[in-house]
Design an enzyme around this catalytic site. Structure first.
Site, mmCIF file in Angstrom:
data_model
loop_
_atom_site.group_PDB
_atom_site.id
_atom_site.type_symbol
_atom_site.label_atom_id
_atom_site.label_comp_id
_atom_site.label_asym_id
_atom_site.label_seq_id
_atom_site.Cartn_x
_atom_site.Cartn_y
_atom_site.Cartn_z
ATOM 1 N N LYS A 170 14.240 96.881 23.702
ATOM 2 C CA LYS A 170 14.974 97.780 22.794
ATOM 3 C C LYS A 170 16.431 97.341 22.681
ATOM 4 O O LYS A 170 17.007 97.325 21.584
ATOM 5 C CB LYS A 170 14.937 99.218 23.332
ATOM 6 C CG LYS A 170 13.591 99.896 23.304
ATOM 7 C CD LYS A 170 13.721 101.341 23.797
ATOM 8 C CE LYS A 170 12.384 102.007 23.961
ATOM 9 N NZ LYS A 170 12.432 103.337 24.558
ATOM 10 N N HIS A 182 -21.046 94.383 17.920
ATOM 11 C CA HIS A 182 -21.197 93.302 16.945
ATOM 12 C C HIS A 182 -19.946 92.449 16.873
ATOM 13 O O HIS A 182 -19.734 91.713 15.899
ATOM 14 C CB HIS A 182 -21.549 93.894 15.580
ATOM 15 C CG HIS A 182 -22.850 94.627 15.623
ATOM 16 N ND1 HIS A 182 -24.063 93.999 15.430
ATOM 17 C CD2 HIS A 182 -23.134 95.913 15.917
ATOM 18 C CE1 HIS A 182 -25.041 94.886 15.577
ATOM 19 N NE2 HIS A 182 -24.494 96.052 15.881
ATOM 20 N N ARG A 208 3.968 110.156 27.327
ATOM 21 C CA ARG A 208 2.522 109.894 27.198
ATOM 22 C C ARG A 208 1.677 111.042 27.740
ATOM 23 O O ARG A 208 0.449 110.977 27.719
ATOM 24 C CB ARG A 208 2.170 108.568 27.875
ATOM 25 C CG ARG A 208 2.619 108.442 29.322
ATOM 26 C CD ARG A 208 2.564 106.995 29.800
ATOM 27 N NE ARG A 208 3.167 106.820 31.113
ATOM 28 C CZ ARG A 208 4.462 106.636 31.329
ATOM 29 N NH1 ARG A 208 5.325 106.627 30.329
ATOM 30 N NH2 ARG A 208 4.928 106.450 32.558
HETATM 31 O O1 F6P Z 1 9.495 103.200 24.503
HETATM 32 C C1 F6P Z 1 8.491 103.873 25.172
HETATM 33 C C2 F6P Z 1 8.594 105.344 24.968
HETATM 34 O O2 F6P Z 1 9.695 105.846 25.651
HETATM 35 C C3 F6P Z 1 7.325 106.060 25.379
HETATM 36 O O3 F6P Z 1 7.266 106.346 26.724
HETATM 37 C C4 F6P Z 1 7.372 107.261 24.508
HETATM 38 O O4 F6P Z 1 6.122 107.899 24.412
HETATM 39 C C5 F6P Z 1 7.826 106.640 23.205
HETATM 40 O O5 F6P Z 1 8.749 105.657 23.585
HETATM 41 C C6 F6P Z 1 8.444 107.582 22.217
HETATM 42 O O6 F6P Z 1 9.546 108.225 22.751
HETATM 43 P P1 F6P Z 1 10.164 109.491 22.045
HETATM 44 O O7 F6P Z 1 9.125 110.556 22.042
HETATM 45 O O8 F6P Z 1 11.357 109.863 22.880
HETATM 46 O O9 F6P Z 1 10.565 109.101 20.648
#
Ligand code: F6P
Length: 520
Positions: free
Chosen positions: A489, A380, A264
């Site tokens: 996951k 709105h 992120r």
């Molecule tokens: O599942 C969450 C995550 O690990 C995030 O932190 C990350 O941005 C996203 O999945 C995508 O991960 P990657 O860039 O390894 O595909």
């Protein structure tokens, strides 16, 4: 490092809240203090911030600054800027800031800790130069008209938000698409608008293992081959820390980054390639420079005049003392459409944690829920609740002084609306009838950019990254891992097998019942 609830300032803040601060009325506070706006506003690099319409006064602010000092915030910040492995659950340094550090002669900088990471800085600039050279090649290649970013989470939200935000700076003649969802609907509907010979697929994944991205990448590659495409090296590039996996997948054009960049926080790395193609190498360097200016502000400004610190402390005050559970994000610029979604991942994935860095359960609340839509649309829809609902929701406005269009009258109305909403939330309106009564005293923060440019967007994002660091540090949590995404996951893989076989052994009644219904 001391956790916030173990400090004297925390106890003092609780007393202050119970005896005085809970009853603070903004209208009275402004009436009593003509300097309130000046005291609670400041110009930081590229961003002017008005915090004066927040439920704060000078004594509370003083205690919050004491809290920061007692928690060792400055030492924690310095550890991040020295390349220390502060992401302790993954034993990683946290150095997204290094991605925007200029290639200066190291000896000339007063940021002496930069010398700890001189080798990394050199790699950053080598990769950046290569990526920007590639971006330029794509920009001047008239045959490539469509750039498709396949990625999810940080490999989607950042580039998507930024490409949209800076659309006024984008090269004409190229379209940008963002495919993230494993729902084939998204990729399929994008592909119908594409031709293989004019498309560049960017497979963006830090790990190159994320199931959604890998599934979409495989389908895109299969579509490309089925449409007669052969030149993978020209039409596919991978943006990843896992260059070997990308090569094994058959992609030879790769741009790497490093495990010390969180997903992120990765927009500044090769993950920013769609943005670099859109706004060009100089635009991307300006974007990095804007963020670097905010980094330097955060790294060097005294706590009381440090905007990320002031915002992060306000976040702790609201979450832990006022008990506000959410923050509404209101960007008054339609190009900032994805700003709320971007901030959701940044803050909620970073600080949505229930244990401290040592794994101890926390006795207080952490990340609020972030949500929002661009203004004036939100007005709105849900602003009714913000003005008259039973919950107080602090609002964070973002406004941009100068427009980049020539349509008469619009900008004045837009700015009038953002000012009026912040004003209405605070001043309210008395009406004995009840239904038309606005209680007022509802807090908001007002962030103002002169113009939405690569540099100001870079600074605005870095401001948010650092304010999340501040609240996370005080809460004593590791803001840089995300274990909470893992269980789902793993279970999804098990459920996928069961959806194929129909085996419901050991499943809870609801999952078993739904699975059977989906198979019937
Ligand atoms: O599942 C969450 C995550 O690990 C995030 O932190 C990350 O941005 C996203 O999945 C995508 O991960 P990657 O860039 O390894 O595909």
């Amino acid at each position: 490092m001391t956790r916030c609830d173990c400090t004297a300032a925390w106890a003092a803040l609780q007393t202050r809240f119970d005896t005085d601060a809970r009853a603070l009325d903004l209208r009275t506070a402004f009436a009593q203090n003509p300097d309130r706006f000046a005291h609670f506003s400041q110009q930081a690099p590229h961003v002017f911030a008005d915090l004066s319409k927040n439920l704060l006064d000078a004594p509370t602010e003083g205690l919050l600054l004491d809290l920061a000092r007692e928690c060792g915030l400055e030492a924690q910040r310095d550890a991040m800027f020295a390349g220390t492995a502060i992401n302790t659950t993954e034993q990683r340094a946290v150095m997204h800031w290094l991605l925007r550090y200029p290639a200066v002669a190291l000896a000339n900088t007063e940021h002496s800790a930069i010398n700890n990471v001189a080798a990394e800085l050199q790699q950053v600039h080598q990769t950046l130069d290569a990526m920007l050279a590639y971006a330029d090649t794509v920009r001047s290649d008239a045959a490539i008209t469509d750039i498709v970013n396949i990625g999810i989470g940080g490999s989607d939200l950042g580039p998507q938000m930024a490409v949209l935000a800076l659309d006024a700076f984008a090269i004409p003649g190229k379209r940008f698409h963002f495919v993230s969802n494993v729902d084939g609907h998204e990729l399929a509907s994008t592909l119908t608008r594409l031709k293989p010979e004019s498309t560049l697929f960017l497979i963006a994944s830090k790990t190159f293992t994320t199931i959604e991205t890998m599934t979409n990448a495989r389908s895109a590659k299969a579509w490309f081959a089925a449409q007669g495409g052969t030149d993978i090296a020209r039409h596919f590039a991978a943006l990843t820390t896992n260059v070997e996996a990308a090569q094994a997948f058959g992609i030879s054009t790769t741009f790497g980054f490093w495990d010390w960049v969180g997903g992120r926080y990765s927009l500044w790395s090769a993950i920013g390639l769609p943005l670099a193609i859109a706004i060009g190498p100089q635009g991307f360097r300006d974007f990095l420079a804007g963020a670097h200016a905010m980094d330097e502000h955060f790294r060097t400004a005294p706590l009381a005049a440090n905007l990320p610190v002031r915002l992060g402390l306000l976040d702790v005050w609201y979450r832990n003392f006022h008990g506000f559970g959410s923050r509404s994000i209101a960007p008054y610029h339609s190009a900032l459409k994805r700003w709320p979604a971007y901030l959701q991942q940044l803050e909620m994935e970073s600080n949505g944690k229930r244990v401290d860095a040592a794994g101890e359960a926390l006795p207080f609340s952490t990340s609020p829920v972030l949500w929002g839509e661009p203004g004036t649309n939100g007005q709105h829809a849900y602003f009714q609740m913000l003005h008259q609902g039973t919950e107080v929701v602090p609002v964070e406005f973002v406004a941009v002084k100068k427009e980049r269009h020539a349509l008469a009258g619009h900008q004045t109305l837009l700015l009038a609306n953002v000012l009026a909403q912040a004003q209405a939330l605070m001043v309210g309106k008395s009406d004995a009838g009840g239904h038309k009564h606005f209680p007022g005293n509802r807090p908001s923060t007002f962030l103002l950019l002169d113009e939405l440019t690569p540099a100001s967007l870079g600074a605005l994002i870095a401001l948010q990254e650092h304010r999340v660091f501040v609240s996370g540090s005080l809460w004593g949590i590791n803001s840089f891992d995300q274990w909470g995404v893992e269980l789902g996951k793993v279970l999804a893989m098990d459920v996928a097998t069961r959806l194929a076989s129909g085996d419901v052994t050991g499943l809870d009644g609801s999952t078993a019942g739904l699975l059977a219904r989906l198979r019937s």
